[in-house]
Structure formats: structure tokens, C-alpha cells
Design an enzyme around this catalytic site. Sequence first.
Site, PDB file in Angstrom:
ATOM      1  CD  GLN A 106       9.593 -14.328  20.104  1.00  0.00           C
ATOM      2  OE1 GLN A 106       9.592 -13.139  19.789  1.00  0.00           O
ATOM      3  NE2 GLN A 106       9.600 -15.305  19.213  1.00  0.00           N
ATOM      4  NE  ARG A 151       4.667 -14.774  17.630  1.00  0.00           N
ATOM      5  CZ  ARG A 151       5.837 -15.344  17.364  1.00  0.00           C
ATOM      6  NH1 ARG A 151       5.891 -16.652  17.161  1.00  0.00           N
ATOM      7  NH2 ARG A 151       6.940 -14.632  17.323  1.00  0.00           N
ATOM      8  CG  ASP A 157      13.342 -11.670  19.534  1.00  0.00           C
ATOM      9  OD1 ASP A 157      14.110 -12.358  18.848  1.00  0.00           O
ATOM     10  OD2 ASP A 157      12.256 -11.230  19.118  1.00  0.00           O
ATOM     11  CE  LYS A 210      14.371 -22.395   9.168  1.00  0.00           C
ATOM     12  NZ  LYS A 210      13.025 -22.379   9.785  1.00  0.00           N
ATOM     13  CG  HIS A 220      15.709 -12.289  12.892  1.00  0.00           C
ATOM     14  ND1 HIS A 220      14.712 -11.433  13.272  1.00  0.00           N
ATOM     15  CD2 HIS A 220      15.924 -12.061  11.570  1.00  0.00           C
ATOM     16  CE1 HIS A 220      14.326 -10.715  12.223  1.00  0.00           C
ATOM     17  NE2 HIS A 220      15.051 -11.079  11.181  1.00  0.00           N
ATOM     18  CB  CYS A 242      12.013  -8.345  14.090  1.00  0.00           C
ATOM     19  SG  CYS A 242      11.679 -10.071  14.412  1.00  0.00           S
ATOM     20  CG  HIS A 246      16.863  -8.681  16.179  1.00  0.00           C
ATOM     21  ND1 HIS A 246      15.939  -8.547  17.204  1.00  0.00           N
ATOM     22  CD2 HIS A 246      16.260  -9.439  15.221  1.00  0.00           C
ATOM     23  CE1 HIS A 246      14.821  -9.177  16.863  1.00  0.00           C
ATOM     24  NE2 HIS A 246      14.993  -9.720  15.674  1.00  0.00           N
TER      25      HIS A 246
END
Length: 664
Positions: free
Chosen positions: A408, A390, A410, A492, A538, A361, A412
Site C-alpha cells: 500500500q 490479507r 499508505d 471519508k 488515513h 496504521c 497518515h
Amino acid sequence: MATLAVATTLSPSTIAPLKARRRFGFGFFLSPTTKPKFPSITTTTVAVATQPSVSINPNPNPSLDLLVLPSNESSQRLLRIRHTCAHVMAMAVQKLYPDAKVTIGPWIENGFYYDFDMEPLTDKDLKKIKKEMDRIIGRNLPLVREEVSRDEAYRRILALNEPYKLEILESIKEDPITIYHIGSVHALFSLYSFLLKGDEWWDLCAGPHVESTGNINKKAVELESIAGAYWRGDERKPMLQRIYGTAWEDEEQLKAYIHFKEEAKRRDHRRLGQDLDLFSIQDDAGGGLVFWHPKGAIVRHIIEDFWKKIHMKCGYDLLYTPHVAKADLWKISGHSDFYKENMYDQMSIEDELYQLRPMNCPYHILVYKSKLHSYRDFPIRVAELGTVYRYELSGSLHGLFRVRGFTQDDAHIFCLDEQIKDEIRGVLDLTEEILLQFGFDKYEVNLSTRPEKSVGDDDIWEKATSALEDALDDKGWTYQIDDGGGAFYGPKIDIKIEDALGRKWKTHTIQVDFNLPQRFDITYIDSNTEKKRPIMIHRAVLGSLERFFGVLIEHYAGDFPLWLSPIQARVLPVTDSQLDYCNDVTNKLKMYGIRAEVCHGERLPKLIRNAEKQKIPLMAVVGSKEVETETVTVRSRFGGELGTMSVDDFINRIKLATENLTSL
């Protein structure tokens, strides 16, 4: 003064409407006026995460012999059985192993477990414990509830020398303390005498339980496995012995569950990943780090290629960003404060601290901030297949499902307030198209709303939550409200996909974020030339490529559809005299983008068996006749013998099936 009550006096009607205060240990520790709440769910077909819909036919046909297993949510009776089985098991363990110390053990989705501080157990010990459980069940002992003062509970636990229970007692903040006994009612009045005899047993607990141990069908209970578990999940604390068990209402349910477990084992992505040479996790490199082998890498390439094309079609710009950044970036984002335990240690480079990224992000925000934006620019959609790192405890790592480095999908979206609904609806449409491509058409959808602690004013929370609701309603998807379950930075939507066994996997999330735009002070110029803050959304469809690949392997049991299979066709010569022609056929297939290979050096029956084991969708058999006529004889893993055809016809049929996502 202690208060006694037999478990049979608690009826479902008195329990169901009331709300639990707190979950701990076996069940819920409650205030005197509250008891557990059970959602009004009747049946479901979810496995592992909830429960399976299982065929009891050895060769299951989805339309025949389906037994829908109950869950803890759909059957209070089943929950009570499992809860009581945990108590019965603990009683049996302490009867057989008097030095064992009890800790906690909840009912879980498909059964129960209990953690003990004791010497390591073996499978042979499980048989002894189960035999003792059967004896306790056969005695039809009542379950009795008692309320005592904190001091009385402390005195009793101290007398039994149960240090873990003392720690649990200290964590319970409200009185009275509730205890459940397994044993006769009259024996309670001579509590310590029967405890010393070992014929009865008690534990800190608030229920619920069955009326007596005789309400458990001992033939519907099985002890499954032994595992190690740290007390309180803290690796600095003692390692305990965890015994897992499963319990059902009757034998048929247990048989169906066992069949389901066998099928799940057959589909285990860790075993199939090795058998099909798709991926590995190398001890020499470290746990939780995935090595994609050539065949697995091909599948990943197909997934990534499709993902990129569909995102570009839907108006997303693709990004590639670094794997590390200055440590200060993660302070601005808040990850250093709230996510530190999952981040790797910082590294010093030229007197500056850097850190491997746990999220993508902040990078996408920096790209946004690299230039000024007008309200006319919105919506802005950016997407990246970004690898993050992680830290996970070694004991929590699990194949592709729990790793330390993963990619990911990912994305946005930066948009205006009034654009939230349309953007969310667009994400839902994109999600559906992607998931249908991979064979997932059943979902569970949850909308999570504002939690007690949050950032952002009431107006924007209400507007964003309404936009999410409107988008879901507009899409026509059924969803459940998780009241207060949203992130602190915004509401969410979470989507779980259902696989071939009925198991549900969380892959997709859509989150509205009011926090990061403020932390990074991102702005745009509105129609009045004033600075305003955009909304940030997100979203991830697949979750991570590693986890999604693991789900795909288990969903298809390694039998990937033709369009996704790493090797679509294997060319097999009857003898090596046909090898040159086989190579020519294979090269022609490759020229048309078909993933093909030649396999030889064995007798044809073994070559066919090997191809079957490797789950190759198509086999093209070549003998002397096929060489003379420039043909191939095709055998389909899904369609059986397809006969002899020209190479061009074979190519055209593969291409058509691949385009239409069908098999030959």
C-alpha cells in the site's frame, strides 16, 4: 387472499420517488408501500463498474463514432429488461432441465446472472438455453405481480420442492410476499395447473419488470459464460452453476458492448503481464502472491521513486516498519475483533503470538507514540510503501486486482482539529499531481458521512465532515454525498479514476479517524499544557502498487509512455557485423540513464516485429552506414520513422521527452 397486478400498471413515475427497504435476490423485497428508488442519472461513460463509452469503429478514434451506453441507473427500461431476462433465463433452464433448483440472480452492471443447483453446464448448453429464451420472448408473455401471505408462499414453494427459495423466504422479515409470474393473467387462477405444464413460471420478487417478454429484443440479449459460485458465498455450502448474461435495449448497444469486451480482453493485465514478461503468480508459491519480473520491477521502481520524491517534497517523512507484530497489537487496534476473517493465523515465537500485518496504521501510531508531542509539532505527516497480507478465498483472487500480499502507498497525518481542512486540501492537490503524472485526469469523487453506528461525539463529526466538504469545494471538484456511507470511525472521501475505456477504479481514499487515537491513547500537549487527542487522517493515493500497476497495464494496453516503459530503446543491428557498435551505443544510452538493450540473432524485419510485439517505444536500427557515420536510424512506436541522427541527439531527445512526459 392473494392480490394480482399486471406489471404494466407500474409506471416509472410511481416507482422512481419511492425508497427501497432491502435488496435481495433479483430485486428489492419491499414493504407494501415501498418500491425501488432509481437515482436521477441521465448518462455516464463508465465501463465495467458502470458502463462503457465505446467506439464502434474497429480502430477507435476517441473523437469519432462514440456510443454512450446506458446504465441501470440512467435507464429504468434497461434495468427492467435485465431483470426480466434473469427470470426468462431461469424459466428456460427449468424448462430444459426440470431437476435444476433455482436460487437467486440479480441484475448487474452490464446484464444479469442466475445461480442454479444442477449438473455442470457447458457452452453447448448455453446455446440451448438461449434458444429457449428466444422462444419465451417470442410468445410475448405478460409479467404479472401477485401479493400473497407468507403461509401461501411457503405452501407454493414447498409444492415445487425449491429448498433455496424456502431459505430466501425465511430471510424476508415483512409481509406480504411479492411474486412475479411469467404467463397469462387468466392462468393465475389455475396456478398449479399451468406450473405443471411448464408453460408459465414464477419467482419470489418485487420487480420491476417489463410489461411482457415481447418488450425484450432477443437480438440484444446474449448469454456470456458459466462460472461456479458457492451458495451465499460460503465455501462450506453447495457449489452452484452461475450463468452470466448481458442484455441491452437494442442490437447497436449489444454490438458496442461486445466491441468493448473485446477491447477489454486485449488489455487484460493478466495476459499482457505474461506476454510482456512483467509479473507472474506462481502456483508453487501459492495463489495471490505476486512475483515482479525484471521489467515489471523496473516500472515499480519508477513508480516508487516518483512517489517518494513527491511525498518528501510535500512534507512527509518516510517510514519502514516490520511485516509482523505481536498479536496483542491487533487486539488494541480492533483488527482481531473486526477483521479477523481477513487475517492470517497467528504464529508462536518464543511463547509469544505474532501475526502478519493486514494494515500499516498501528505501526505508524507506535512511531508517533515513541516520543512526546507538542501542539507546535503539528501537522505530522508520515508515509510508507508498506507490504500487508490479507487472506482472500482462492476463488476471489484475480490477477493483480485481488491478491493476498500487496504494498500500500499508505500515509497518515496527525493534526489539530483546525488543521483538517488544509491537510485534506493538501492531500487532494497531491492526489491530482500524482494521478496526472500517470495519465489519469478524470475522477469520480464521493464524500461519505456519518453512519448510524459510529464512535466520536457530534461536534467532531460535524467539524470533520465540514472540513472535508470545504476542502473539496475549495479544490473545485464536483462530488456526491454518500449519506451514512462513512466508516464507523470517521467521514471519508473516495476517488475513482477513469481509464482509457471509461472504466472507473477505486484507488484513492481519505479517512478521518476518531477511533484509533482513542484505542491507542495517543496525545499531545496543548498551549495550556493539557493533554489532548490529535486527529488522525488515513490516506492512500494509488491504493496498492499491485492493483495500480494492473490498472496502468490495462489503461495503456501495455503501451507504456516513454518515461515509464521498462525498456525505452532497443538497438537493432542489420547484421551481426554491426553488433560491437550496437553494444557501444547501448552502453552510452545506459550511461545517461536511458533503459536500453541490444537484440540480435534474427533478420531485421523479425527483430522489428518482436520489438513491436514487446511494445518497445523506440528502435535504433544500425547498418553499415550508421557505423561509418556514428549515427542511428530511429523508429518510434508512436511517431513512426524519425530518420537518422547522431547518438548524442538521440540521447538528448529521449531525455527531453522523458522529462516532459512526452513521446518521440
